[in-house]
Design an enzyme around this catalytic site. Sequence first.
Site, PDB file in Angstrom:
ATOM      1  N   ARG A 105       0.855  -1.183   0.000  1.00  0.00           N
ATOM      2  CA  ARG A 105       0.000   0.000   0.000  1.00  0.00           C
ATOM      3  C   ARG A 105       0.890   1.230   0.000  1.00  0.00           C
ATOM      4  O   ARG A 105       1.791   1.338   0.849  1.00  0.00           O
ATOM      5  CB  ARG A 105      -0.863  -0.056   1.265  1.00  0.00           C
ATOM      6  CG  ARG A 105      -1.912   1.003   1.312  1.00  0.00           C
ATOM      7  CD  ARG A 105      -2.889   0.714   2.405  1.00  0.00           C
ATOM      8  NE  ARG A 105      -2.310   0.758   3.746  1.00  0.00           N
ATOM      9  CZ  ARG A 105      -3.017   1.012   4.835  1.00  0.00           C
ATOM     10  NH1 ARG A 105      -4.300   1.213   4.742  1.00  0.00           N
ATOM     11  NH2 ARG A 105      -2.445   1.033   6.011  1.00  0.00           N
ATOM     12  N   THR A 109      -0.997   7.618  -0.852  1.00  0.00           N
ATOM     13  CA  THR A 109      -2.252   7.583  -1.616  1.00  0.00           C
ATOM     14  C   THR A 109      -3.183   6.496  -1.084  1.00  0.00           C
ATOM     15  O   THR A 109      -4.369   6.481  -1.395  1.00  0.00           O
ATOM     16  CB  THR A 109      -1.972   7.267  -3.098  1.00  0.00           C
ATOM     17  OG1 THR A 109      -1.367   5.967  -3.165  1.00  0.00           O
ATOM     18  CG2 THR A 109      -1.053   8.279  -3.723  1.00  0.00           C
ATOM     19  N   ASP A 205      -0.305  -3.271  12.639  1.00  0.00           N
ATOM     20  CA  ASP A 205       0.253  -3.638  11.331  1.00  0.00           C
ATOM     21  C   ASP A 205       0.561  -5.138  11.342  1.00  0.00           C
ATOM     22  O   ASP A 205       1.462  -5.598  12.051  1.00  0.00           O
ATOM     23  CB  ASP A 205       1.526  -2.834  11.065  1.00  0.00           C
ATOM     24  CG  ASP A 205       2.028  -3.072   9.651  1.00  0.00           C
ATOM     25  OD1 ASP A 205       2.080  -2.109   8.875  1.00  0.00           O
ATOM     26  OD2 ASP A 205       2.353  -4.233   9.310  1.00  0.00           O
ATOM     27  N   ASP A 208       4.193  -6.172  10.405  1.00  0.00           N
ATOM     28  CA  ASP A 208       5.156  -5.860  11.471  1.00  0.00           C
ATOM     29  C   ASP A 208       4.993  -6.826  12.644  1.00  0.00           C
ATOM     30  O   ASP A 208       5.979  -7.264  13.244  1.00  0.00           O
ATOM     31  CB  ASP A 208       4.959  -4.428  11.982  1.00  0.00           C
ATOM     32  CG  ASP A 208       5.441  -3.392  10.966  1.00  0.00           C
ATOM     33  OD1 ASP A 208       6.031  -3.781   9.938  1.00  0.00           O
ATOM     34  OD2 ASP A 208       5.203  -2.199  11.206  1.00  0.00           O
TER      35      ASP A 208
END
Length: 215
Positions: A105, A109, A205, A208
């Site tokens: 990603r 944006t 995340d 992560d």
Amino acid sequence: MSFQTLVVDHPLVAHKLTALRDQDTDSPTFRRLTDELVTLLAYEATREVRVSPHEIITPVTATTGVKLVSPKPLVVPILRAGLGMLDGMMRLLPTSEVGFLGMARDEETLEAVTYAERLPDRLTGRQCYVLDPMLATGGTLAAAIRFLTDRGADHITCICLLAAPEGCARVEADLADLDVPVTVVTAAMDERLNDKGYIVPGLGDAGDRLYGVVG
Ligand code: URA
């Protein structure tokens, strides 16, 4: 497009998901819980896996069972975090093939960019199982599904640990022109996205937490 979401409502799924969400859960435990949770989700996600009649002889008599049809399903983890879901899926579908799709990603944006791809050129008549832990904005998943259907996949099931309503709406809207059934199987439909595109309450995340922070 026929689009469905299936939230797997089972106390063991909810129990494992709660531990996964907990910020104090360390990476080794997070990986193990992801693996277990995916196997539970995969059981529901494969409800429509294609089989054909198969004659066998038991020690007692002849009978007809079923076997997976060929071509076998294709499992597609979306790199990087989808890799953490692969073993849990392959445990239930050990004879399926695996194709890899690297999508990230763009954090500005929030749009999906494809940076790697290792998939058969032709997926005609193929059932595909896409592994992506977090259905957040929906951009990555919609792009991945489009990638597979452009090559001929005709049945797509996505397994996501968590989904956000905004992401489901985006997938449905972006793929409205597709004539392929798409199902999202998830452990929970969370409340919303925050202003950084993270799922709330979420689990942070996923990449992560599985593999550590890459600078
Ligand atoms: N990706 C993640 O890993 N977590 C989120 O909450 C959203 C996208």
